[in-house]
Design a protein around this motif. Structure first.
Motif, PDB file in Angstrom:
ATOM      1  N   GLU A 108      36.900  48.647  35.776  1.00 16.49           N
ATOM      2  CA  GLU A 108      37.252  47.405  35.093  1.00 16.49           C
ATOM      3  C   GLU A 108      38.522  47.565  34.261  1.00 16.49           C
ATOM      4  O   GLU A 108      39.369  46.657  34.213  1.00 16.49           O
ATOM      5  CB  GLU A 108      36.094  46.947  34.209  1.00 16.49           C
ATOM      6  CG  GLU A 108      34.830  46.556  34.956  1.00 16.49           C
ATOM      7  CD  GLU A 108      34.981  45.282  35.754  1.00 16.49           C
ATOM      8  OE1 GLU A 108      35.961  44.556  35.560  1.00 16.49           O
ATOM      9  OE2 GLU A 108      34.096  45.006  36.600  1.00 16.49           O
ATOM     10  N   ALA A 109      38.665  48.711  33.594  1.00 16.97           N
ATOM     11  CA  ALA A 109      39.868  48.941  32.786  1.00 16.97           C
ATOM     12  C   ALA A 109      41.099  49.043  33.669  1.00 16.97           C
ATOM     13  O   ALA A 109      42.165  48.507  33.335  1.00 16.97           O
ATOM     14  CB  ALA A 109      39.693  50.210  31.950  1.00 16.97           C
ATOM     15  N   ALA A 110      40.970  49.730  34.798  1.00 12.61           N
ATOM     16  CA  ALA A 110      42.097  49.842  35.719  1.00 12.61           C
ATOM     17  C   ALA A 110      42.479  48.463  36.261  1.00 12.61           C
ATOM     18  O   ALA A 110      43.673  48.126  36.358  1.00 12.61           O
ATOM     19  CB  ALA A 110      41.743  50.785  36.864  1.00 12.61           C
ATOM     20  N   ALA A 111      41.473  47.654  36.590  1.00 16.53           N
ATOM     21  CA  ALA A 111      41.750  46.307  37.101  1.00 16.53           C
ATOM     22  C   ALA A 111      42.490  45.465  36.071  1.00 16.53           C
ATOM     23  O   ALA A 111      43.369  44.670  36.419  1.00 16.53           O
ATOM     24  CB  ALA A 111      40.440  45.629  37.505  1.00 16.53           C
ATOM     25  N   ALA A 112      42.160  45.659  34.791  1.00 19.47           N
ATOM     26  CA  ALA A 112      42.855  44.933  33.719  1.00 19.47           C
ATOM     27  C   ALA A 112      44.320  45.335  33.643  1.00 19.47           C
ATOM     28  O   ALA A 112      45.152  44.573  33.136  1.00 19.47           O
ATOM     29  CB  ALA A 112      42.160  45.185  32.384  1.00 19.47           C
ATOM     30  N   CYS A 113      44.639  46.513  34.148  1.00 24.51           N
ATOM     31  CA  CYS A 113      46.026  46.991  34.185  1.00 24.51           C
ATOM     32  C   CYS A 113      46.697  46.661  35.513  1.00 24.51           C
ATOM     33  O   CYS A 113      47.829  47.103  35.764  1.00 24.51           O
ATOM     34  CB  CYS A 113      46.065  48.504  33.953  1.00 24.51           C
ATOM     35  SG  CYS A 113      45.467  49.040  32.340  1.00 24.51           S
ATOM     36  N   GLY A 114      46.004  45.932  36.381  1.00 27.03           N
ATOM     37  CA  GLY A 114      46.562  45.555  37.669  1.00 27.03           C
ATOM     38  C   GLY A 114      46.464  46.628  38.723  1.00 27.03           C
ATOM     39  O   GLY A 114      47.195  46.596  39.722  1.00 27.03           O
TER      40      GLY A 114
END
Length: 255
Positions: free
Chosen positions: A51-57
């Motif tokens: 989820e954190a990686a997805a928030a960074c694109g």
């Protein structure tokens, strides 16, 4: 009630023990709950990383996410195991993490930055996930237990060593109306096991410590004994699994 109360033992109706009178115990007029590990648990580590990686694109495959999660847990995750080592440059922030918001963020983003993920802004995204209700899972018994205590008019406080506000989490889960007070270490300037934080909670609820039950999962929570409270220490449980929270009702509500 013993200071370190244990969940009641189930007895068969016809046994001699079942016919014996219950041991006398102090009446419980209020309940204090720890937050992390007692009412809610942080999400599963790999999901946290994804989820954190997805928030960074960035989209990570599950193998890399698992590897990163393992390294981040070793480095130190808020709501997770203590870090294997705190770098000297973070020592002061780490010591103050539950007393100041900036120290909490600085300590945990600093620890995350010791793991090279190759993703810009990743450490901040990991921390931001902690600040959202989606990054946590209430235990299955949390809502039923708080609801039963409210129905019985037993006041409740959340007492937590923490460096951020958990009230929005309770809002999102629809539990805010079941809690009478939030006593957060960074707001009151005291951390468990300091008796002062438990006395503060009792004062906010208008009850004596000797008639209060503290429910938690760590030795810091058990420190409430020094404040005069009875204590129930629950086992650690993974997200989504019961942790024995329902035993509170057997101790706090009249038979």
């Amino acid at each position: 009630m013993p200071d370190h109360a244990q969940p009641p033992q189930t007895r068969s109706p016809g046994s001699p023990e079942a016919a014996a009178p219950r041991a006398s115990r102090r009446p419980v007029k209020a309940v204090l709950f720890d937050f992390h590990g007692t009412l809610a648990q942080v999400e599963e580590p790999r999901q946290w990383v994804l989820e954190a990686a997805a928030a960074c694109g960035v989209t990570l495959d599950r193998v890399k996410a698992t590897s990163l999660a393992d390294r981040l847990l070793t480095a130190g995750r808020a709501g997770g195991p203590l870090p294997a080592r705190v770098p000297p440059r973070l020592a002061e922030l780490w010591a103050d993490r539950d007393l100041y918001q900036h120290a909490h963020r600085g300590a945990y983003t600093g620890l995350a930055e010791t793991v090279d993920a190759g993703i810009e802004g990743f450490a901040d995204a990991l921390y931001e996930r902690l600040l959202t209700a989606e990054g946590w899972l209430p235990y299955p018994d949390t809502a039923p237990t708080l609801t039963a205590l409210r129905a019985a008019r037993v006041p409740v406080a959340v007492v937590s060593n923490i460096g951020f506000d958990v009230r929005p989490h309770f809002d999102a889960w629809g539990l805010t109306d079941l809690v009478d007070a939030f006593v957060l270490s960074y707001e009151v300037g005291r951390c468990k096991p300091d008796p002062a934080i438990f006395w503060r909670a009792c004062g906010m609820l208008g009850v004596d410590a000797e008639q209060t039950l503290m429910v938690g999962d760590t030795p810091a929570d058990a420190g409430a004994v020094a404040a005069g409270c009875a204590v129930l220490v629950l086992p650690t449980a993974d997200p989504g699994r019961e942790n024995g929270l329902g035993a509170v009702l057997d101790l706090a509500l009249p038979a």
